[in-house]
Each structure stands twice: as C-alpha cells, then as structure tokens.
Design a protein around this motif. Structure first.
Motif, PDB file in Angstrom:
ATOM      1  N   GLN A 266      45.027  44.672  43.677  1.00 40.74           N
ATOM      2  CA  GLN A 266      45.356  43.866  42.499  1.00 40.74           C
ATOM      3  C   GLN A 266      44.151  43.078  42.005  1.00 40.74           C
ATOM      4  N   ASP A 267      43.333  42.563  42.931  1.00 38.60           N
ATOM      5  CA  ASP A 267      42.199  41.720  42.540  1.00 38.60           C
ATOM      6  C   ASP A 267      41.238  42.444  41.607  1.00 38.60           C
ATOM      7  N   THR A 268      40.959  43.712  41.935  1.00 38.01           N
ATOM      8  CA  THR A 268      39.973  44.452  41.151  1.00 38.01           C
ATOM      9  C   THR A 268      40.594  45.555  40.305  1.00 38.01           C
ATOM     10  N   ALA A 269      41.925  45.711  40.398  1.00 40.17           N
ATOM     11  CA  ALA A 269      42.648  46.734  39.628  1.00 40.17           C
ATOM     12  C   ALA A 269      42.089  48.131  39.901  1.00 40.17           C
TER      13      ALA A 269
ATOM     14  N   LEU B 260      29.786  31.361  38.876  1.00 35.59           N
ATOM     15  CA  LEU B 260      28.986  32.498  39.335  1.00 35.59           C
ATOM     16  C   LEU B 260      29.606  33.835  38.923  1.00 35.59           C
ATOM     17  N   GLY B 261      30.806  33.758  38.373  1.00 34.24           N
ATOM     18  CA  GLY B 261      31.457  34.972  37.902  1.00 34.24           C
ATOM     19  C   GLY B 261      32.516  35.530  38.822  1.00 34.24           C
ATOM     20  N   PHE B 262      32.853  34.800  39.895  1.00 29.27           N
ATOM     21  CA  PHE B 262      33.823  35.292  40.862  1.00 29.27           C
ATOM     22  C   PHE B 262      34.993  34.314  40.992  1.00 29.27           C
ATOM     23  N   PRO B 263      36.117  34.761  41.548  1.00 30.05           N
ATOM     24  CA  PRO B 263      37.215  33.840  41.827  1.00 30.05           C
ATOM     25  C   PRO B 263      36.762  32.723  42.773  1.00 30.05           C
ATOM     26  N   VAL B 264      37.274  31.510  42.524  1.00 31.60           N
ATOM     27  CA  VAL B 264      36.873  30.336  43.305  1.00 31.60           C
ATOM     28  C   VAL B 264      37.956  30.032  44.333  1.00 31.60           C
ATOM     29  N   VAL B 265      37.528  29.779  45.569  1.00 38.39           N
ATOM     30  CA  VAL B 265      38.469  29.493  46.651  1.00 38.39           C
ATOM     31  C   VAL B 265      38.062  28.200  47.356  1.00 38.39           C
ATOM     32  N   ASP B 266      38.995  27.709  48.165  1.00 39.25           N
ATOM     33  CA  ASP B 266      38.761  26.528  49.005  1.00 39.25           C
ATOM     34  C   ASP B 266      38.378  25.315  48.158  1.00 39.25           C
TER      35      ASP B 266
END
Length: 689
Positions: free
Chosen positions: A434-437, A545-551
């Motif tokens: 799902q994240d990258t389809a 940075l172009g990516f999903p952010v976590v934490d």
C-alpha cells in the motif's frame, strides 16, 4: 539387526505401481536419464535430446529456451509388468521448491550426479532435503563415458555430500581410458555397454578379477556395519550367499541407512537396464511408503497432491498419488477443512500430454482435473477429510521485483495470472504494498523471476514493466519547534478561517505518531480539534526530505477561530500549513530499514560471504556452524534493506550457486552524509504518498 535378519526375504519383487523422484544438481543429466528410461522401457520409440528440444521432459517453452528444467516433469511407463511414475525435479537451487510437494508422496529417489567437485555443494543441498524427508535413495553416477576419474575417487569426492555411506554397486571396465562396461558387485557379473541397447553379459575379464574382489569386499564391509551376521562371516573369511547380500542391500536402502551407487551414461542409454532391474527388485513399494509416513493401509481413500498445473485448455490439473483406496472421474474428495471438491477428469501423464482414463488404484500417480480450491501438499480424503500428512512451508524469497502491466487495462488480468503462476510455483510470493502502490513478485533468484515473467508473456500474453522494489525509506526529526498554521481565505460569501499553534517534537524510535492538545478557554472549539489531528497526519505523508515522517509527537497548544468562517476543512488546512513550515525547522533526518540476516553457506566460502556483507554496509554479528549441516556455516549480520536487493546474486556467485538467506525486519536507523543525499535526490519525491 543381527541374528534375526533373514537375508533375501525382502528382496523379492514388490507389487503395485511405484512413484520415483529423479533429482540432482543442475545439468547433471536428470531429464536425459528420464528419456533413457522411457526409451529402454518402450514408453517412447526413440530417445530424444535436450539439444534437439524433443525430450518428454522439459516440454515447457521456458525449459526449452533455457535448456534447463524449470518445473516437475511427470512421465509414466511400464517395465516387466510393473507401472512406474517418474517425477523429474529441477536441479537448480532456484527451482528446488518444486521438489517439496513431490517428496511428500514418492517411494524413493534416483539422485543423478557426476564426478564434478563444483557440483558437490548442490548435491549436498539435494541429499539433505531427501534425508530430512526420510526418502530412500540411490545415486546414479552419470557421464561415466566422459569421466577421467577413478570411480572410487569420484565416490570419495561425493561422499561428504551424504550423511549416510555411499555404497558402490558397480565398477567400470576400462579400455584405453574409456569405460566400455561394468561389473555388478552384487551379481558378480560383467557387462559390456551397447549404444542405446541392453548391456551384454560377458565372462569376467581375468585382469578385472582382483579389482572386483576388492571392490565387492568394500561393499560388503559397509553392509556389515548394520548386519552382525554378515560382519561375522567377513571376519571368518566366509563368502556370504547372494541371498544374504541382496537382503541387506534391500533392507538398508529402504531404511535409508545407505545410498547405493550405480554407474552409466544416460546420454548413450548405458547402465539403464541394470538400474531399472535394481529398482524393480529393491525399491520400496506403496505399502512400505505408507509405513514410513505413518498411514494405515486400511484407511479410507487417501490422496496426496504432489504438484499443481494450470493449463490454458484443460484448466487446473492436480498431480496426485493414490496412497489408499482409489479415485475415479466425478468422485467427490474432501479437503482438510471439510469442503468438497469434485474430480472433473482423470489423466495419465506423459510430459506435456495428458490421456484420459476412468479410475486409478492404490499407488498410482495421476492428474486430477479442476480441483479448483486444492493446493499442492494437501492430503485429500474419500468419504471424509484425511489427516494432513505434510506441512509444506514455502521457502523464504531472496530476490524481489516490482511489476506493472505495460497496458493499464491489464491490471486485473495481471493479478489473476500472477495468482495462477504462484499457485503452480510455491517458490514465488506475490504481494501488493500500500505504501508504494507496487505489485511485488519475490522468488528464489534471477532465473526464477525471469522464468515467471516469461510465463506471464508466453502463457497469458502479458508484457510487464519491471524494476527493483522501492525501499520504504522514512524520515524523522531530531529537534523541536512551535509554529502557527493559519489558513484564511475570503472568496465571497462564507470564507475559510483556521488558526492552530502546534508544538512539534521527536518521539522514541518506533513510537510512530502521537497527537494531543492542551487547549483551554475554547480558543479552538472541541469539534475542530480532530480536524487538526487529521491535517497533521496528512502532512506527515510527505516530509521535507520527501518521505513519510515517523516518530513524531504534535500537540495543539493554542489557536483562534471565526464563528462563521471556521470549519473542519479550514482547521485541517491550518494544520497542514503549520507542519509544512515546522518540520524543516526540526532537523529532519533520513531513516532506512535495517534487517537481521542469516546467510547459509559452505564453510569454505564463509570468508567470501563476510567480505560481501561488509561491502554492502552490513554489520557482521558473528557466524557459527549451521545446525544439522556438515561443513556449512550460518553468518548473522545486520544489513540495510537497500543493500539486500541483489545480495543473493553475489552470494550464489561465491558459493557455487548454493547460498541462501533469511531476513526479518529489525529496526529503522538514521542515515546521513552523501548516501542519504543521493537517496533523497533519487527517491524522495517518488516515495511520497
């Protein structure tokens, strides 16, 4: 075993059809041996060759194109009144999972090998699989016409691959450095090879008698390790009777405590007749196989599914062995979950050909048509569900590709075709991320995935675009900040107004995301607070940075609203604007997934494997002897997922094609410097959700 053994009583001809696997390293001559057997037994008029592309086995286009077996080949033949089904299994490590289902229902295996040091590790992998399944086995030392090595030296070379003694049953007769025939050590007879004809019995050559006596004594010594009576006879220099010798050969083969070795040339049809006669008299039958797997001979109809095929014209075909009872066209079979499946067609199998028949009895191996829900490895019952005899765990994949149809309209068709291919091939894993389809196809190596895509094109008419699977990079923050997100828009009539003050802070690694509020005095009405949280989550899908952010933790601390213009949408937008402004102020950093990897390799390649791991930014945790594997190591390491992508290619190159590995996600780790900059530049935008 001792005094109570009655040599020879178990050596008589057994009744009923036999099912035999042919297995061995890549290019050892398995398919050629099957062809030679079929020609010798009259199942085909002329022995075909791999180079001419006219063999019964390897009939699939992919097998012909690559001159290698890529799936199990099934062929049935009769020999001296008995029926035999041979299941020729691929030799490449990449297609080895094809054998797993087969070994659940065979009586024994013929292991095809040659005197080639480079293929010994692959031979050990195959023999270990047979040993783990408890399958009795003989070894056919092929290409005797081309070897320059003494057969005893060849046996010494191959013995480390086997956990039980290899017992030489025949020695070659040499003339000018060429094997022109053989001496059967059990029969004490000499034979001369004839091209594609049965070997001719000759008088024992005088100059071969010393070799024969010495080699026969070595064979008897190995048999005597499990027969006290035979050992006593040898110590007293008493010649044992042939009945005793054959009785030991039969018993010890069936118990799997020796591996008898026959010699010959499959290409020229040499040694085939003696091999078949030995199998006829010594191989286990269905009764002994049932005892080995713990199945009551009086049980209701029990059928083991060995292989699944999806044909374009006949639909799904399940290759199955009848262990007890019988099965006929239109019979109802019961799966382990209680569901029923109706047999729609019963077939005798000969390579790519399927001939219809009415019924199959105990021991027979047939194709069962259109058992749509039934999978490879299942045990089916007649009037009631049967106990499952085996649990077939698919091998862990070692290489992945992302695939997409070249024509967008073929997406549904691609999904269906991949499901059918994966149903046939247990070594393939198909998933959708799902994240990258992406649709991900994982397999056992480069050739394995190539063949899968060739099947998509050739069998289902589907051309796909492929690329390495996207690594799921993430980003997080090291610092904290407080920002105000304000969304105000006036466009006639009601406007939009949302105002939110957000406190952004880092959380512990693996904590994910947290949102709360410290609103007092109603500066942001309660009904709008969830909308702020939704906006914050949406902004985290694509960080600076172009990516999903976590934490990341976010607290709504203050804000304001308008009695008319405020809405959920306005406060959601305010939160998004605030996060977009605030995240770059929090010292964002790239995260990459780190996996714990266990690499399995022959111990003479361990140093090479360690070097490969280090060159791929891996941290070696240590290595130890591989449990249950003589001469193998297990190397444990931590490795970035980005470096695992084509790891198997290097590992196989360093280990004569036999290395494998397993992996499991361990943690996300910070990545900085030039490597991080390159990743952000290349992949950042494409991974944003």
């Amino acid at each position: 075993m001792g005094e109570d053994r009655k040599g020879g009583q178990t050596g008589g001809r057994r009744e009923g059809p036999r099912c035999i696997a042919i297995i061995g390293p890549f290019a050892s001559g398995k398919t050629t041996l099957l062809e030679a057997i079929l020609a010798r037994t009259g199942a085909i008029h002329r022995q075909g060759t791999i180079s001419d592309g006219n063999t019964v086995g390897d009939g699939a286009p992919e097998a012909r194109d690559h001159s290698m077996s890529v799936e199990v080949n099934v062929a049935e033949t009769d020999y001296l009144g008995d029926t035999y089904t041979f299941l020729d299994c691929p030799g490449s490590v990449e297609f080895l999972s094809e054998a797993d289902g087969v070994l659940a229902g065979v009586d024994m295996a013929i292991v095809v090998a040659e005197a080639d040091e480079k293929k010994v590790p692959a031979l050990q992998v195959l023999l270990k699989k047979l040993e783990d399944h408890g399958i009795p086995r003989v070894l056919f030392l092929n290409k005797i016409d081309k070897t320059t090595m003494r057969v005893r030296d060849a046996l010494e070379l191959l013995q480390p691959a086997s956990s039980v003694p290899m017992v030489l049953r025949q020695i070659p007769i040499w003339k000018d450095g060429i094997a022109i025939g053989f001496i059967d050590l059990a029969l004490e007879r000499a034979f001369v090879y004839r091209e594609h004809a049965e070997s001719l019995v000759i008088d024992m050559p005088d100059d071969e008698q010393v070799r024969e006596v010495e080699a026969r004594f070595e064979m008897l010594e190995k048999l005597a390790d499990h027969d006290d009576v035979l050992m006593e006879a040898l110590l007293e220099d008493i010649a044992p009777g042939k009945e005793r010798v054959f009785g030991d050969l039969v018993d010890e083969l069936r118990q799997g405590i020796i591996c008898p070795v026959f010699i010959g040339s499959a290409e020229h049809g040499n040694g085939i007749q003696r091999l078949m006669k030995a199998i006829r008299h010594e191989a286990p039958d269905i009764e002994i196989t049932r005892q080995r797997i713990g199945l009551d001979a009086n049980a209701d109809t029990t059928i083991q599914v060995l292989k699944t095929l999806n044909t374009l014209h006949a639909g799904k075909l399940s290759v199955a062995r009848v262990l007890t009872g019988s099965v006929g066209d239109s019979d109802i079979l019961h799966r382990h979950d209680g569901s029923e499946s109706k047999v729609s067609g019963l077939f005798k199998l000969m390579g790519q050909q399927a001939t219809k028949r009415d019924r199959a009895g105990v021991g027979e191996t047939v194709g069962l048509g259109k058992l749509d829900k039934v999978q490879t490895g299942e045990t089916l019952g007649g009037s009631a569900p049967a106990e499952q005899l085996y649990t077939l765990d698919p091998p862990p994949p070692v290489l992945a590709l992302a695939v997409a149809p070249k024509e967008r309209r073929d997406e549904v068709k691609l999904s269906s075709a991949l499901a059918k291919i994966a149903e046939e091939d247990r070594g393939l894993v198909v998933s959708h991320t799902q994240d990258t389809a992406e649709t991900i196809v994982e397999g056992q190596g480069e050739m394995h995935l190539r063949v899968a895509l060739e099947r998509l094109a050739g069998k289902y008419g589907l051309e796909v675009e492929k690329q390495p699977a996207i690594v799921p990079y993430r980003e997080t923050i090291r610092g904290s900040t407080t920002v105000r997100g304000r969304h105000k828009k006036q466009s006639g009539g009601h406007g939009q107004f949302g105002d939110a003050v957000l406190e952004i802070r880092p959380l512990e690694r693996g904590a994910g995301f947290a949102f709360d509020d410290r609103i007092t005095g109603g500066v942001v009405p309660k009904q709008y607070i969830p909308a702020v949280g939704e906006g914050v989550k949406e902004a985290l899908h694509h960080g600076p940075l172009g990516f999903p952010v976590v934490d990341v933790g976010v607290t709504l601390t203050d804000g304001s609203y308008h009695s008319v213009d405020s809405s959920d949408q306005a406060f959601r937008m305010a939160a998004i604007l605030g996060m977009r402004e605030g995240l770059p102020q929090c010292n964002p950093v790239l995260l990459e997934p780190i996996y714990q990897v266990s690499i399995f390799c022959p111990n003479d390649a361990t140093a090479k494997v360690n070097a490969i791991v280090s060159s791929r930014r891996g941290q070696i945790l240590g290595f130890d002897a591989r449990d249950g594997w003589t001469g193998w190591d297990e190397v444990k390491a931590m490795m970035p997922e980005a470096e695992i992508g084509e790891l198997i290619v290097e590992l196989r190159s360093a280990t004569a094609g036999v290395a494998s590995y397993t992996k499991r996600f361990d943690h996300m780790a910070e990545l900085s410097g030039k490597t991080a900059e390159e990743i952000c530049s290349r992949f950042g935008r494409s991974q944003a959700a």
